[in-house]
Scaffold this motif. Structure first.
Motif, PDB file in Angstrom:
ATOM      1  N   MET A   1      67.887  -2.246  26.272  1.00 49.62           N
ATOM      2  CA  MET A   1      69.323  -2.105  26.482  1.00 49.62           C
ATOM      3  C   MET A   1      69.630  -0.724  27.056  1.00 49.62           C
ATOM      4  SD  MET A   1      71.023  -3.927  23.173  1.00 49.62           S
ATOM      5  CE  MET A   1      70.720  -5.646  22.793  1.00 49.62           C
ATOM      6  N   GLU A   2      69.653  -0.671  28.370  1.00 51.48           N
ATOM      7  CA  GLU A   2      69.814   0.605  29.058  1.00 51.48           C
ATOM      8  C   GLU A   2      71.130   1.283  28.699  1.00 51.48           C
ATOM      9  OE1 GLU A   2      69.520   2.298  33.648  1.00 51.48           O
ATOM     10  OE2 GLU A   2      70.136   0.236  33.276  1.00 51.48           O
ATOM     11  N   TYR A   3      72.184   0.502  28.522  1.00 51.53           N
ATOM     12  CA  TYR A   3      73.493   1.099  28.266  1.00 51.53           C
ATOM     13  C   TYR A   3      73.514   1.868  26.949  1.00 51.53           C
ATOM     14  CZ  TYR A   3      74.792  -2.522  24.841  1.00 51.53           C
ATOM     15  OH  TYR A   3      74.858  -3.331  23.735  1.00 51.53           O
ATOM     16  N   ILE A   4      72.734   1.429  25.963  1.00 53.56           N
ATOM     17  CA  ILE A   4      72.651   2.147  24.689  1.00 53.56           C
ATOM     18  C   ILE A   4      71.948   3.482  24.884  1.00 53.56           C
ATOM     19  CG2 ILE A   4      71.519   2.152  22.426  1.00 53.56           C
ATOM     20  CD1 ILE A   4      72.244  -0.744  22.115  1.00 53.56           C
ATOM     21  N   ASP A   5      70.861   3.470  25.644  1.00 59.89           N
ATOM     22  CA  ASP A   5      70.118   4.707  25.893  1.00 59.89           C
ATOM     23  C   ASP A   5      70.961   5.726  26.651  1.00 59.89           C
ATOM     24  OD1 ASP A   5      67.850   3.658  24.669  1.00 59.89           O
ATOM     25  OD2 ASP A   5      67.103   2.786  26.535  1.00 59.89           O
ATOM     26  N   LYS A   6      71.825   5.239  27.542  1.00 60.97           N
ATOM     27  CA  LYS A   6      72.586   6.140  28.402  1.00 60.97           C
ATOM     28  C   LYS A   6      73.944   6.540  27.838  1.00 60.97           C
ATOM     29  CE  LYS A   6      70.672   5.011  32.944  1.00 60.97           C
ATOM     30  NZ  LYS A   6      71.009   4.616  34.326  1.00 60.97           N
ATOM     31  N   SER A   7      74.470   5.778  26.902  1.00 61.08           N
ATOM     32  CA  SER A   7      75.840   6.025  26.449  1.00 61.08           C
ATOM     33  C   SER A   7      75.940   7.269  25.573  1.00 61.08           C
ATOM     34  CB  SER A   7      76.380   4.823  25.669  1.00 61.08           C
ATOM     35  OG  SER A   7      77.713   5.081  25.253  1.00 61.08           O
TER      36      SER A   7
END
Length: 221
Positions: A1-7
């Motif tokens: 889940m890229e969005y979790i890593d980037k958020s």
């Protein structure tokens, strides 16, 4: 889940714990087709949003139909709508539309604000993260106010380029029409002024990259 890593909202939190906590407060991912609205002006806020994929624009639409872009979000993990989550009985002053097919994580406002729904160590970290998100948003809006306070279109463009410059270049996230909406003018005016600045050797434009060829502000039209 890229969005979790980037958020920035989930910084310094474990992915497995994030997923458990989001499920507990009823957060869901929702798909929006291009040109569909996530919310519109005068809606009451009910959710906090995190961009999973795609692109959305937050804008103000005046009575005469003129649109002014406040911001465009394209980066996975970007948090938006957070200011209104913390305001009581305040309607949105802006609308948010999908610029392309997009997926957004929606966290219900009431559950998000009820800290009893979150584990204590988790919520302490997330509060710090949210303060950082709000600080960054305040800085962005202050920067935009400085840009729009300039008197001429050239001054606005130069201020915009200088504020977004890294290593002598600006990678534009706006197309010409979106940049015009952001600056409160028309696309032909923006294109005409950029071409003038190119001819005068102030900038070079290659696709979505603008190279600043002279440091300092040029204040003459």
């Amino acid at each position: 889940m890229e969005y979790i890593d980037k958020s920035p909202l989930f910084k310094n939190l474990e992915k497995e714990e994030i997923e458990v906590q989001l499920a507990a407060v009823g957060a869901v991912k929702k798909f929006y087709e291009k040109d569909s609205y996530l919310f519109v002006q005068e809606d009451y806020p009910e959710k906090l949003y995190v961009l999973v994929e795609g692109s959305v624009a937050v804008s103000n639409i005046e009575e005469d139909g003129k649109r002014t872009i406040v911001n465009i979000f394209k980066e996975s993990g970007t948090v938006f709508g957070e200011v209104y989550v913390f305001m009581e009985n305040r309607m949105y002053d802006y609308s948010c539309v999908a610029l392309k097919d997009s997926v957004v994580l929606e966290i219900p406002k009431e559950e998000f604000l009820d800290y009893k729904n979150w584990d204590e160590p988790f919520v302490k970290v997330m509060i710090r993260n949210m303060i950082n998100v709000l600080s960054q948003k305040a800085f962005y809006l202050n920067t935009k106010n400085l840009i729009l306070s300039e008197l001429t279109l050239r001054q606005k463009l130069m201020r915009f380029f200088q504020q977004n410059e890294q290593n002598g270049k600006v990678i534009l996230k706006y197309n010409r029409e979106e940049l015009a909406d952001y600056l409160g003018t028309t696309r032909p005016s923006v294109s005409r002024e950029i071409n003038k600045m190119k001819k005068e050797g102030l900038i070079d434009v290659r696709g979505k990259i603008v190279y600043l060829l002279k440091k300092g502000e040029d204040r003459d039209e």
